[in-house]
Design an enzyme around this catalytic site. Structure first.
Site, PDB file in Angstrom:
ATOM      1  N   GLU A   1       0.826  -1.210   0.000  1.00 53.67           N
ATOM      2  CA  GLU A   1       0.000   0.000   0.000  1.00 53.67           C
ATOM      3  C   GLU A   1       0.863   1.264   0.000  1.00 53.67           C
ATOM      4  O   GLU A   1       0.830   2.064   0.943  1.00 53.67           O
ATOM      5  CB  GLU A   1      -0.981  -0.016   1.171  1.00 53.67           C
ATOM      6  CG  GLU A   1      -1.974  -1.152   1.033  1.00 53.67           C
ATOM      7  CD  GLU A   1      -3.152  -1.055   1.989  1.00 53.67           C
ATOM      8  OE1 GLU A   1      -3.008  -0.454   3.065  1.00 53.67           O
ATOM      9  OE2 GLU A   1      -4.220  -1.585   1.656  1.00 53.67           O
TER      10      GLU A   1
ATOM     11  N   GLU B   1      -6.320  -8.040  -1.425  1.00 55.32           N
ATOM     12  CA  GLU B   1      -6.841  -8.225  -0.071  1.00 55.32           C
ATOM     13  C   GLU B   1      -8.322  -7.875  -0.022  1.00 55.32           C
ATOM     14  O   GLU B   1      -8.782  -6.976  -0.721  1.00 55.32           O
ATOM     15  CB  GLU B   1      -6.151  -7.278   0.916  1.00 55.32           C
ATOM     16  CG  GLU B   1      -4.671  -7.443   1.071  1.00 55.32           C
ATOM     17  CD  GLU B   1      -4.099  -6.386   2.021  1.00 55.32           C
ATOM     18  OE1 GLU B   1      -4.863  -5.809   2.818  1.00 55.32           O
ATOM     19  OE2 GLU B   1      -2.895  -6.138   1.952  1.00 55.32           O
TER      20      GLU B   1
HETATM   21  C1  GLA Z   1      -4.322  -3.124   4.410  1.00 54.80           C
HETATM   22  C2  GLA Z   1      -2.934  -3.688   4.572  1.00 54.80           C
HETATM   23  C3  GLA Z   1      -2.878  -4.957   5.360  1.00 54.80           C
HETATM   24  C4  GLA Z   1      -3.826  -4.893   6.532  1.00 54.80           C
HETATM   25  C5  GLA Z   1      -5.212  -4.587   6.034  1.00 54.80           C
HETATM   26  C6  GLA Z   1      -6.256  -4.574   7.125  1.00 54.80           C
HETATM   27  O1  GLA Z   1      -4.946  -3.492   3.266  1.00 54.80           O
HETATM   28  O2  GLA Z   1      -2.280  -3.882   3.344  1.00 54.80           O
HETATM   29  O3  GLA Z   1      -1.560  -5.158   5.787  1.00 54.80           O
HETATM   30  O4  GLA Z   1      -3.399  -3.907   7.409  1.00 54.80           O
HETATM   31  O5  GLA Z   1      -5.213  -3.322   5.457  1.00 54.80           O
HETATM   32  O6  GLA Z   1      -7.527  -4.307   6.620  1.00 54.80           O
END
Ligand code: GLA
Ligand code: ZN
Length: 674
Positions: A153, A311
């Site tokens: 991210e 994710e």
């Molecule tokens: C983000 C991060 C993960 C985790 C999720 C939790 O997408 O990339 O490492 O922290 O949020 O929702």
């Protein structure tokens, strides 16, 4: 079939953090068995494992990683390997404090949290290179390795002296002379003239906030600088492992980086999808529609290659204001929607809940109880089975007859502008709602940047496209002159690429002639205030927030007029034939019914393939050389009957034809072989 990695699979996996469980070999053994049982075929490893890989500077341990990858591969599960640069180890921050980030208030961060290094730091980049080289030495040849996941991210800006210097260099390179910069930023305002590039500071929170061109260029620089950092990783990885594609996890409508620029470093794009399911002020149907928009936005960053969701949560997150469980059926439908929108995989954060840290209550496939018979585990298993049935669609691409234009620069310029509703311009809501508007007519739409070619579309929408960069007007003019249909809305073409107002009337850059309108004034309404749009058939639509006052040419057809206020009778929706095409303009924020009138007329005239869908049913379409895949998703809890083409429903294996009734959160995926 064009698959995004060497593995011809629909990705079903998630973040897996064995590094947090190395003292529990029993659990690690069980993980792989349970992943098999759940129908997983991928695992994302090592996202935050730097301190485990390199516990002390120059001391390495990759044995546990290789063992994990072996175990997974033996069970038919591929590894997506992260470069561990989303968080740096404590020893590094202590020894090299110059890698710490500096905030917008000028204060240097303490070590902690994540996403916390200065992307310009040569020492940091050297450390990153080193750990990547070691990682590749350790597992680069592993047969289970299918892709690289760069950092995590990416985002955030750094205001350290080094980043400031790079900013000034970037500005020198862009403007060449300080006069050109002074002109572009309109520095005569409030006596902000610069004599030299050396006088320029970034827009510190307590510093220069009044030059909109400076603010925009800082955001552009931040994108450029982060992309340059990413390039330092991708260049090395491409050299060391040329056959392993590279991606990173993007974040939907993220404000911090221009993804249309960043994507150039990636082989394909992925994103992390965490919709607010079950918010009392938003229906599940609307949440699905917003998610469909997010898919279109992200896939539009690289529109000719499939994407997937890196994710999502199988149950709940821990960071919404209220962390509500997904209702039964929603997770499955969210997964199916991802595929319907062009995704070739659905992955979770995370496989197993950690015991501590701030994410200890974040949903995971396996809970603290370690069971494989929980509601969530069963839901994930069932969802994976449904996804597996969709394997024939992998490599196919969304079939979109329409596109909405979204531009990060324009968004930033609009958000920073002092005027209109200062805090709540609601760009995202508007673009989403118009995307949904097309979807309701059964027309799947891409969301693309201003640089993409428009050739493949019948209809192009310019929603609140406040910034029109020189040349874009000509592009639209050509598109319409050659037979395309364009729909513009209020706030179109107010500023150029430096945030300077276009002179001579809006929309600027030659668009007034295309639309046959000039927006002379903009009225902003208070919350709760309404105007109306009156259509010739006697119907009325409600208007809120924004009302532009239009002048029209003699050849412009007025489709609706304002019903109230001193501009009662002025045009609010128009049509203008231009060349072989058509230009529609919507001058106010009308309700969905009002927009539907204009959009339907435009799509019908453009020859789009429209359908009548029951409320709450989403339609999406993918296509490859072999077949067309029609997806119907019921985003409600009541049965919905839809008209489908004749073909095989991939989810049941049965032939369908005529009408199909979809139950609560039900779906069908009809494959029509060519
Ligand atoms: C983000 C991060 C993960 C985790 C999720 C939790 O997408 O990339 O490492 O922290 O949020 O929702
Ligand atoms: Zn910095």
């Amino acid at each position: 079939m064009k698959t995004i990695t060497k593995a011809p699979i629909l990705f079903r996996g998630g973040d897996y953090n064995p590094d947090q469980w190395l003292d529990r070999p029993d659990i690690l053994e069980k993980d792989v068995e349970m992943m098999k049982k759940a129908g997983m075929n991928t695992a994302t490893l090592g996202v935050f494992a730097w301190a485990k890989y390199e516990p002390q500077e120059g001391e390495y341990d990759f044995a546990w990683l290789r063992e994990t990858m072996d175990r997974l591969y033996a069970a038919g599960i591929y590894t997506e390997l992260a470069t561990p640069c989303g968080a740096k180890p404590n020893w590094m921050a202590k020894k090299y404090p110059e890698i710490l980030r500096v905030q917008a208030n000028g204060v240097t961060d303490h070590q902690g949290m994540r996403h916390n290094a200065c992307p310009s730091s040569p020492i940091y980049r050297e450390k990153v290179h080193n750990i990547i080289e070691k990682l590749v030495e350790a597992v680069g040849d592993h047969p289970g390795l299918i892709l690289w996941h760069i950092s995590n991210e990416l985002g955030g800006d750094c205001y350290c002296p080094r980043c400031q210097t790079r900013f000034r260099d970037w500005l020198r390179d862009k403007y060449k002379t300080i006069d050109a910069l002074n002109h572009a930023w309109w520095t005569g305002f409030w006596s902000h003239h610069y004599n030299d590039f050396d006088e320029i500071e970034p827009p510190f929170e307590n510093g220069e906030q009044s030059l909109l061109g400076l603010k925009l260029d800082w955001r552009r620089f931040t994108t450029w600088n982060m992309t340059d950092y990413v390039h330092s990783e991708t260049e090395l990885l491409h050299k060391l492992t040329p056959n392993v594609p590279i991606t990173t996890n993007l974040m939907e409508y993220f404000p911090g980086l221009d993804y249309h620029y960043l994507q150039k470093e990636l082989d394909f794009v992925c994103w992390d999808s965490y919709p607010h399911w079950g918010r009392p002020d938003r229906s599940i149907t609307t949440t699905f529609a917003m998610t469909a928009f997010d898919h279109a936005l992200i896939r539009g960053c690289k529109r000719d290659v499939p994407f997937f969701t890196m994710e999502s949560t199988p149950s709940l997150v821990n960071w919404h204001e209220y962390n509500k469980l997904k209702r039964p059926g929603v997770n499955r439908l969210q997964g199916l929607q991802t595929v319907a929108c062009g995704g070739d995989g659905v992955q979770y954060f995370q496989w197993r809940k950690g015991r501590g840290g701030t994410e200890q209550w974040h949903g995971a496939v396996v809970d603290h109880d370690g069971r494989d018979d929980t509601r969530v585990f069963k839901d994930v298993t069932e969802t994976n089975a449904a996804l597996n049935a969709l394997t024939p669609v992998i490599g196919s691409l969304p079939r979109a007859e329409a596109a909405l234009i979204f531009d990060w620069d324009s968004r930033w310029a609009l958000e920073d502008a002092w005027g209109m509703q200062i805090q709540q311009k609601n760009l995202r809501e508007t673009v989403c709602a118009l995307h949904e508007q097309l979807g309701r007519c059964g027309v799947d739409a891409d969301v693309i940047g201003v640089e993409e070619s428009l050739d493949r579309y019948k209809v192009v929408v310019l929603p609140m496209l406040y910034m029109v960069k020189p040349g874009f007007g000509e592009k639209i003019r050509q598109f319409v002159a050659n037979g395309g249909t364009v729909i513009g809305t209020y706030l179109l073409g107010y500023v150029n690429d430096s945030t300077l107002a276009w002179l001579g009337g809006f929309p600027g850059d030659g668009l007034r002639e295309v639309f046959g309108v000039t927006a002379t004034e903009l009225d902003t309404l208070y919350p709760g205030e309404r105007n109306t749009a009156a259509f010739p058939d006697g119907s009325k639509a409600a208007i809120q927030d924004y009302c532009e006052l239009l002048e029209t040419t003699d050849n412009t057809d007025v489709l609706a007029t304002y019903g109230e206020d001193f501009y009662k009778g002025y045009a609010v929706a128009t049509h203008h034939a231009f060349g072989k095409g058509h230009a529609y303009y919507v001058a106010a924020r009308m309700d969905a019914d009002g927009n539907a009138k204009v959009f339907r007329a435009a799509m019908a005239q453009a020859g789009c393939t429209m359908q009548t869908l029951p409320d709450g049913v989403e339609y999406h379409c993918r296509e490859d050389e072999r077949a067309v895949y029609h997806f119907y998703l019921n985003t409600t809890e009541t049965d919905k009957t839809v008209a489908v083409p004749t073909g095989a429903d991939l989810l049941t294996g049965k032939t369908v034809s005529g009408e199909v009734t979809l139950g609560r959160y039900g779906a069908c995926a009809v494959e029509v072989v060519k």
